[in-house]
Design a protein around this motif. Structure first.
Motif, PDB file in Angstrom:
ATOM      1  N   MET A   1       2.776  -6.063 -40.929  1.00 21.29           N
ATOM      2  CA  MET A   1       2.299  -4.835 -40.268  1.00 21.29           C
ATOM      3  C   MET A   1       2.985  -4.644 -38.741  1.00 21.29           C
ATOM      4  N   ASN A   2       3.597  -3.125 -38.902  1.00 25.05           N
ATOM      5  CA  ASN A   2       4.211  -2.843 -37.805  1.00 25.05           C
ATOM      6  C   ASN A   2       3.246  -2.744 -36.444  1.00 25.05           C
ATOM      7  N   GLN A   3       3.885  -3.285 -35.436  1.00 24.24           N
ATOM      8  CA  GLN A   3       2.990  -3.182 -34.114  1.00 24.24           C
ATOM      9  C   GLN A   3       3.209  -1.644 -33.745  1.00 24.24           C
ATOM     10  N   THR A   4       2.123  -1.022 -33.217  1.00 25.66           N
ATOM     11  CA  THR A   4       2.170   0.253 -32.586  1.00 25.66           C
ATOM     12  C   THR A   4       2.968   0.084 -31.265  1.00 25.66           C
ATOM     13  N   PRO A   5       3.911   0.892 -31.162  1.00 25.01           N
ATOM     14  CA  PRO A   5       4.724   1.029 -29.980  1.00 25.01           C
ATOM     15  C   PRO A   5       3.859   1.314 -28.653  1.00 25.01           C
ATOM     16  N   LEU A   6       4.185   0.401 -27.398  1.00 25.08           N
ATOM     17  CA  LEU A   6       3.388   1.173 -26.295  1.00 25.08           C
ATOM     18  C   LEU A   6       3.956   2.595 -26.125  1.00 25.08           C
ATOM     19  N   ILE A   7       5.229   2.882 -25.975  1.00 25.02           N
ATOM     20  CA  ILE A   7       5.813   4.260 -25.914  1.00 25.02           C
ATOM     21  C   ILE A   7       6.775   4.518 -27.184  1.00 25.02           C
ATOM     22  N   ALA A   8       6.691   5.840 -27.585  1.00 20.14           N
ATOM     23  CA  ALA A   8       7.499   6.241 -28.772  1.00 20.14           C
ATOM     24  C   ALA A   8       7.904   7.611 -28.414  1.00 20.14           C
ATOM     25  N   VAL A   9       9.399   7.667 -28.265  1.00 17.96           N
ATOM     26  CA  VAL A   9       9.781   8.987 -27.841  1.00 17.96           C
ATOM     27  C   VAL A   9      10.677   9.481 -29.052  1.00 17.96           C
ATOM     28  N   ARG A  10      10.650  10.562 -29.445  1.00 16.23           N
ATOM     29  CA  ARG A  10      11.316  11.130 -30.740  1.00 16.23           C
ATOM     30  C   ARG A  10      12.109  12.373 -30.316  1.00 16.23           C
ATOM     31  N   GLY A  18      19.305  26.510 -16.092  1.00 14.32           N
ATOM     32  CA  GLY A  18      20.488  27.018 -15.683  1.00 14.32           C
ATOM     33  C   GLY A  18      21.482  25.645 -16.099  1.00 14.32           C
ATOM     34  N   CYS A  19      21.117  24.679 -16.431  1.00 13.30           N
ATOM     35  CA  CYS A  19      21.846  23.355 -16.582  1.00 13.30           C
ATOM     36  C   CYS A  19      21.983  23.081 -17.979  1.00 13.30           C
ATOM     37  N   ARG A  20      23.198  22.273 -18.398  1.00  8.23           N
ATOM     38  CA  ARG A  20      23.236  21.649 -19.554  1.00  8.23           C
ATOM     39  C   ARG A  20      22.216  20.764 -19.630  1.00  8.23           C
ATOM     40  N   PRO A  21      21.549  20.217 -20.966  1.00  9.43           N
ATOM     41  CA  PRO A  21      20.701  19.256 -21.011  1.00  9.43           C
ATOM     42  C   PRO A  21      21.333  17.924 -20.614  1.00  9.43           C
ATOM     43  N   VAL A  22      20.188  17.336 -19.931  1.00  8.59           N
ATOM     44  CA  VAL A  22      20.412  15.906 -19.321  1.00  8.59           C
ATOM     45  C   VAL A  22      19.793  14.808 -20.262  1.00  8.59           C
ATOM     46  N   LEU A  23      18.954  15.301 -21.120  1.00 10.85           N
ATOM     47  CA  LEU A  23      18.499  14.374 -22.179  1.00 10.85           C
ATOM     48  C   LEU A  23      18.561  15.096 -23.604  1.00 10.85           C
ATOM     49  N   ASP A  24      19.327  14.564 -24.700  1.00  5.91           N
ATOM     50  CA  ASP A  24      19.001  15.501 -25.756  1.00  5.91           C
ATOM     51  C   ASP A  24      19.250  14.636 -27.074  1.00  5.91           C
ATOM     52  N   ASP A  25      18.038  14.904 -27.753  1.00  3.15           N
ATOM     53  CA  ASP A  25      17.875  14.313 -29.092  1.00  3.15           C
ATOM     54  C   ASP A  25      17.727  12.706 -28.811  1.00  3.15           C
ATOM     55  N   LEU A  26      16.904  12.346 -27.581  1.00  2.00           N
ATOM     56  CA  LEU A  26      16.962  10.967 -27.156  1.00  2.00           C
ATOM     57  C   LEU A  26      15.818  10.009 -27.896  1.00  2.00           C
ATOM     58  N   GLU A  27      16.000   8.939 -28.510  1.00  2.00           N
ATOM     59  CA  GLU A  27      14.969   8.063 -29.256  1.00  2.00           C
ATOM     60  C   GLU A  27      14.821   6.909 -28.263  1.00  2.00           C
ATOM     61  N   LEU A  28      13.575   6.559 -28.201  1.00  3.26           N
ATOM     62  CA  LEU A  28      13.165   5.339 -27.355  1.00  3.26           C
ATOM     63  C   LEU A  28      11.767   4.780 -27.951  1.00  3.26           C
ATOM     64  N   THR A  29      11.671   3.418 -28.237  1.00  4.81           N
ATOM     65  CA  THR A  29      10.470   2.732 -28.552  1.00  4.81           C
ATOM     66  C   THR A  29      10.458   1.610 -27.506  1.00  4.81           C
ATOM     67  N   VAL A  30       9.276   1.270 -26.937  1.00  2.00           N
ATOM     68  CA  VAL A  30       8.902   0.237 -26.262  1.00  2.00           C
ATOM     69  C   VAL A  30       7.723  -0.478 -26.824  1.00  2.00           C
ATOM     70  N   HIS A  31       7.619  -1.576 -27.253  1.00  2.00           N
ATOM     71  CA  HIS A  31       6.706  -2.803 -27.607  1.00  2.00           C
ATOM     72  C   HIS A  31       6.285  -3.358 -26.757  1.00  2.00           C
ATOM     73  N   ILE A  66       2.151   7.778 -26.054  1.00  2.00           N
ATOM     74  CA  ILE A  66       1.868   6.573 -25.146  1.00  2.00           C
ATOM     75  C   ILE A  66       0.686   5.943 -25.689  1.00  2.00           C
ATOM     76  N   PHE A  67       0.639   4.785 -26.210  1.00  2.00           N
ATOM     77  CA  PHE A  67      -0.401   3.906 -26.591  1.00  2.00           C
ATOM     78  C   PHE A  67      -0.717   4.511 -27.939  1.00  2.00           C
ATOM     79  N   GLY A  68       0.187   4.942 -28.777  1.00  2.00           N
ATOM     80  CA  GLY A  68      -0.125   5.244 -30.225  1.00  2.00           C
ATOM     81  C   GLY A  68      -0.851   6.728 -30.017  1.00  2.00           C
ATOM     82  N   ARG A  69      -0.944   7.454 -28.949  1.00  2.00           N
ATOM     83  CA  ARG A  69      -1.455   8.758 -28.750  1.00  2.00           C
ATOM     84  C   ARG A  69      -0.564   9.664 -28.253  1.00  2.00           C
TER      85      ARG A  69
END
Length: 237
Positions: A1-10, A18-31, A66-69
């Motif tokens: 069973m996969n553990q639910t990440p504490l933080i999941a960014v998609r 007025g500026c170019r993106p500083v974050l662009d299509d960033l992915e992150l998971t923290v377990h 955050i915490f699965g929600r």
């Protein structure tokens, strides 16, 4: 069973007006149990990422869980901020009370602790950071390094489940830095640290990542950790 990440960014995207993106299509998971380091040049979006994760900024696109929600509205982030501790890059942004003990006790009091319990937690937290006797020190009169440690105490006193630490070792002398390293290694919670100090990161995290062109990627071989601080599951995908 996969553990639910504490933080999941998609597919996270963010740009200042007025500026170019500083974050662009960033992915992150923290377990649970992960300890991650993040390095990047100034202005690349490291602090922006942390502020997005706690709702101080809102993304232009993508999702944050955050915490699965899903975290979308302010009320979602209010709940998340009770469980995630953010250390600001500038300690003066975190400290606002006249005395150290008032600053550190503010968080526990806000979480519903009694004044007696909040003060006890605050004194214990200060002692863990080597700040015994700082209770009645005037916050505005502390040195830069002392402010940094007191700011960290305000975060730890809230007993968070995840820490986001923005340059925690900045302004610390070598002895104090070594004390901080031991404290972090002894913690039993997940954290992500932004730092320009690769040697510091190598002693407190499992893996180091780069923020490049708005996305996270594994650090080059010369920056990877030869001996991880502890074993943990992959965190960034």
């Amino acid at each position: 069973m996969n553990q639910t990440p504490l933080i999941a960014v998609r597919n996270l995207r963010f740009a200042y007006p007025g500026c170019r993106p500083v974050l662009d299509d960033l992915e992150l998971t923290v377990h649970a149990g992960e300890r991650l380091g993040l390095i990047a040049p100034n202005g690349s979006g490291k602090t922006t990422l942390f502020h997005l994760l706690v709702g101080l900024l809102r993304p232009d696109a993508g999702s944050i869980e955050i915490f699965g929600r899903p975290a979308v509205e302010e009320q979602d982030f209010v709940a998340a901020r009770r469980r995630i501790g953010l250390l600001f890059q500038d300690a003066d942004d975190q400290l606002f009370s006249p005395t150290v003990i008032e600053d550190v006790a503010f968080g526990p009091l806000n979480l519903g602790k009694s004044r007696e319990d909040a003060l006890a937690i605050s004194r214990l937290t200060l002692a863990r950071l080597g700040l015994e006797g700082f209770d009645q020190r005037i916050t505005a009169r502390l040195s830069g390094g002392e402010k940094r440690l007191v700011a960290l105490a305000t975060v730890l006193a809230m007993e968070p489940e995840v820490l986001l630490l923005d340059e925690p070792s900045a302004g610390l002398d070598e002895t104090t830095k070594q004390h901080l390293i031991q404290l972090l290694r002894d913690l039993e919670i997940s954290y992500m640290i932004v730092s320009h100090e690769v040697d510091f990161l190598s002693q407190v995290v499992d893996r180091v990542y780069l923020l490049s062109n708005g996305r996270l990627e594994p650090a080059p071989g010369s920056l990877r950790l030869a001996t991880p601080a502890r074993t943990a599951a992959p965190g960034i995908r």
